[in-house]
Design an enzyme around this catalytic site. Structure first.
Site, PDB file in Angstrom:
ATOM      1  N   GLY A 195       0.810  -1.083  -0.070  1.00 24.23           N
ATOM      2  CA  GLY A 195       0.003  -0.072   0.020  1.00 24.23           C
ATOM      3  C   GLY A 195       1.052   1.312   0.016  1.00 24.23           C
ATOM      4  O   GLY A 195       0.303   2.322   0.073  1.00 24.23           O
ATOM      5  N   GLU A 228       4.180  -6.493   1.122  1.00 28.14           N
ATOM      6  CA  GLU A 228       3.943  -6.795   0.092  1.00 28.14           C
ATOM      7  C   GLU A 228       3.679  -5.455  -0.936  1.00 28.14           C
ATOM      8  O   GLU A 228       2.557  -5.120  -1.342  1.00 28.14           O
ATOM      9  CB  GLU A 228       2.472  -7.426   0.153  1.00 28.14           C
ATOM     10  CG  GLU A 228       2.165  -8.738   1.052  1.00 28.14           C
ATOM     11  CD  GLU A 228       0.720  -9.057   1.315  1.00 28.14           C
ATOM     12  OE1 GLU A 228      -0.122  -8.416   1.089  1.00 28.14           O
ATOM     13  OE2 GLU A 228       0.634 -10.222   1.858  1.00 28.14           O
ATOM     14  N   ARG A 240       2.896  -1.347  -6.118  1.00 32.79           N
ATOM     15  CA  ARG A 240       3.049  -0.149  -6.802  1.00 32.79           C
ATOM     16  C   ARG A 240       4.474   0.536  -6.362  1.00 32.79           C
ATOM     17  O   ARG A 240       5.081   1.107  -7.497  1.00 32.79           O
ATOM     18  CB  ARG A 240       1.925   0.697  -6.325  1.00 32.79           C
ATOM     19  CG  ARG A 240       1.877   2.271  -7.037  1.00 32.79           C
ATOM     20  CD  ARG A 240       0.878   3.264  -6.301  1.00 32.79           C
ATOM     21  NE  ARG A 240      -0.179   2.463  -5.879  1.00 32.79           N
ATOM     22  CZ  ARG A 240      -1.390   2.509  -6.468  1.00 32.79           C
ATOM     23  NH1 ARG A 240      -1.351   3.142  -7.942  1.00 32.79           N
ATOM     24  NH2 ARG A 240      -2.278   1.938  -6.161  1.00 32.79           N
ATOM     25  N   CYS A 289     -14.096   5.034 -27.900  1.00 34.08           N
ATOM     26  CA  CYS A 289     -15.513   5.627 -28.037  1.00 34.08           C
ATOM     27  C   CYS A 289     -16.392   5.806 -26.727  1.00 34.08           C
ATOM     28  O   CYS A 289     -17.289   5.247 -26.357  1.00 34.08           O
ATOM     29  CB  CYS A 289     -16.501   4.958 -29.125  1.00 34.08           C
ATOM     30  SG  CYS A 289     -15.610   4.768 -30.435  1.00 34.08           S
TER      31      CYS A 289
HETATM   32  N1  LLP Z   1      -1.388  -7.054  -0.685  1.00 32.52           N
HETATM   33  C1  LLP Z   1      -2.714  -6.993  -0.821  1.00 32.52           C
HETATM   34  C2  LLP Z   1      -3.452  -8.303   0.013  1.00 32.52           C
HETATM   35  C3  LLP Z   1      -3.491  -6.156  -1.988  1.00 32.52           C
HETATM   36  O1  LLP Z   1      -4.719  -6.265  -2.043  1.00 32.52           O
HETATM   37  C4  LLP Z   1      -2.816  -5.163  -2.516  1.00 32.52           C
HETATM   38  C5  LLP Z   1      -3.220  -4.503  -3.547  1.00 32.52           C
HETATM   39  C6  LLP Z   1      -1.198  -5.186  -2.327  1.00 32.52           C
HETATM   40  C7  LLP Z   1      -0.652  -6.083  -1.612  1.00 32.52           C
HETATM   41  C8  LLP Z   1      -0.440  -4.369  -3.133  1.00 32.52           C
HETATM   42  O2  LLP Z   1      -0.642  -2.991  -2.857  1.00 32.52           O
HETATM   43  P1  LLP Z   1       0.359  -1.745  -3.504  1.00 32.52           P
HETATM   44  O3  LLP Z   1       1.562  -2.015  -2.866  1.00 32.52           O
HETATM   45  O4  LLP Z   1       0.354  -2.078  -4.976  1.00 32.52           O
HETATM   46  O5  LLP Z   1      -0.569  -0.508  -3.188  1.00 32.52           O
HETATM   47  N2  LLP Z   1      -5.693  -0.868  -9.240  1.00 32.52           N
HETATM   48  C9  LLP Z   1      -5.501   0.011  -8.310  1.00 32.52           C
HETATM   49  C10 LLP Z   1      -4.572  -0.745  -7.060  1.00 32.52           C
HETATM   50  C11 LLP Z   1      -5.519  -1.803  -6.725  1.00 32.52           C
HETATM   51  C12 LLP Z   1      -4.499  -2.383  -5.287  1.00 32.52           C
HETATM   52  C13 LLP Z   1      -5.288  -3.693  -5.155  1.00 32.52           C
HETATM   53  N3  LLP Z   1      -4.478  -4.370  -3.931  1.00 32.52           N
HETATM   54  C14 LLP Z   1      -4.704   1.198  -8.933  1.00 32.52           C
HETATM   55  O6  LLP Z   1      -4.593   1.172  -9.997  1.00 32.52           O
HETATM   56  O7  LLP Z   1      -4.344   2.312  -8.167  1.00 32.52           O
END
Ligand code: LLP
Length: 422
Positions: free
Chosen positions: A238, A272, A275, A342
């Site tokens: 996150g 985890e 991004r 479109c």
């Molecule tokens: N762990 C779990 C259980 C998750 O659900 C997620 C992301 C992550 C780790 C990784 O999160 P990150 O470090 O990437 O923030 N499509 C959306 C983001 C959806 C994230 C879903 N879960 C966007 O384009 O912003």
């Protein structure tokens, strides 16, 4: 830096984006391997005194070459489907560095993961826990699991990417954890090992993490005191990246926070990040098709659309937009940068200040390495972009463009529809 100008032309590491467009066409995602490694290294360095494993969240970008780059640098994998586990394995992630989350795992997925002997199942409900136990018993193995806790904390991020509030579908209420672990302990086939937490994505302030981590670590200590043999805390991902309004979440203060909260707690840590490792390591390279001027606006029509990168349309997400070459620095103007789809929502950015551009000129959407290619679709039967990995002065196509003919290759027309009319 991974994307910089050299003689006025934007480069990915040592390779000009013009050369990539000539060789591979557009639209194309271009990734910098060096940028991914250095982001991972930042986290690893900051946490070097803690027993932390970084399990890269494949959902951000599951391309095999991307996963291999990070796995070679020491990352594990956070997965949410058997497909992602297969990808992680195909990219060379050792099974004991794979965790498996997801609110609705099928029997086949759980059996597959059990056969692979992965590190941990992140379980999200009682029925899922019981099903996992049954499947493990049938296979005469034990399923190592962590319970995903819903700490009921608003992460202050976009509603659609918040996961840790009581009304979100994720995790179990932390008040129920003791009872569920007791159930897990007396159910053959299940091996309680940890707690899991993930409150949302693109979180740029430390505060929500501090609250959620403290709550979870408090629970961890209490459960252990009551005899649950927990050995692992998976604190999720996150971590936010730079936007016009937000600073990226720095690894150093995060590590200090975790070190303070886990002082004296002898346990393994998992994070985890998705991004944070790949977003800024990727751009979407696109060509200008037309410049359309009305008495109200100037539209820059490019060959990438919401089918290639859906984040602006879906979340109102901001991506910086830049010209690959500034031909005339005395003529800048405001453009609405739009795609060919479109739909009125097919807009990458409004009123973007850009140099004069013509048909054939190249433009990039920045910070597109995460949740870009993976969320691309076949909408409007446009080719899905190619993906290119740059590493120093080398580059390779790591996923070829998916052409419309390939998109319908596994469709078929039933006999009863007869021959084509006319
Ligand atoms: N762990 C779990 C259980 C998750 O659900 C997620 C992301 C992550 C780790 C990784 O999160 P990150 O470090 O990437 O923030 N499509 C959306 C983001 C959806 C994230 C879903 N879960 C966007 O384009 O912003």
């Amino acid at each position: 830096m991974s994307f910089e100008r050299c003689l006025g032309v934007l480069h990915a590491e040592d390779v000009s984006l013009e050369a990539i467009a000539r060789a591979c066409g557009t639209p194309a995602y271009v990734y910098s391997a060096g940028a991914m490694r250095s982001r991972l290294r930042e986290f690893q360095e900051a946490f070097k005194d803690l027993p932390a494993l970084f399990c890269y969240a494949l959902k951000a970008n599951g391309n095999l070459a991307v996963v291999r780059t990070l796995a070679n640098a020491g990352a594990g994998a956070d997965t949410v489907s058997a497909g992602e586990i297969q990808r992680a394995l195909a990219a060379g992630v050792p099974p004991r560095r794979i965790v498996f989350a997801g609110v609705a795992k099928t029997d086949e997925e759980m059996r597959f993961a059990l056969r692979q002997n992965i590190l941990q199942f992140n379980v999200e409900s009682v029925p899922e826990l019981l099903r996992l136990g049954e499947l493990a018993r049938d296979m005469e193995v034990e399923a190592p699991f962590a319970l995903r806790i819903n700490p009921d904390i608003a992460a202050g991020t976009h509603d659609k990417i918040s996961t840790g509030r009581a009304h979100d579908k994720f995790g179990i209420p932390y008040r129920d954890a003791a009872e569920i672990f007791a159930l897990g302990q007396r159910t053959p086939g299940l091996k309680p090992e940890g707690l899991h937490l993930h409150i949302g994505s693109q979180i740029s302030s430390l505060e929500p993490f501090a609250q959620a981590y403290a709550k979870t670590i408090g629970l961890f200590t209490e459960l252990r005191r009551n005899g649950v043999p927990l050995k692992r805390l998976d604190l999720g991902g996150g971590f936010g990246v730079r936007t016009p309004d937000e600073e990226p979440l720095a690894a150093g203060p995060l590590a200090d926070l975790v070190a303070g909260l886990t002082l004296g707690l002898d346990c393994e840590l998992i994070f985890e990040p998705g991004r944070a490792l790949v977003a800024e390591a990727g751009v979407l390279l696109t060509s200008v098709l037309y410049v359309k001027k009305t008495d109200q606006r100037s539209f820059l029509m490019v060959d990438a659309g919401m089918n290639s990168l859906i984040r602006p349309a879906l979340y109102g997400a901001h991506h910086d937009i830049a010209a690959v070459r500034v031909k005339d620095s005395s003529h800048f103007g405001l453009y609405d940068v739009v795609g060919p789809i479109c739909e009125s929502s097919d807009v990458f950015g409004r009123d973007r200040y850009l140099p004069a551009l013509d048909r054939g000129d190249l433009v990039v959407l920045m910070s597109a390495g995460a949740y870009g290619a993976v969320m691309a679709s076949d909408y409007n039967s446009r080719a899905r972009p190619a993906e290119i990995l740059v590493d120093g002065d080398r580059f390779a196509v790591v996923k070829s463009r998916v052409e419309p003919t390939e998109q319908y290759a596994n469709e078929s027309i039933p006999d009863w529809l007869g021959d084509a009319a006319g």
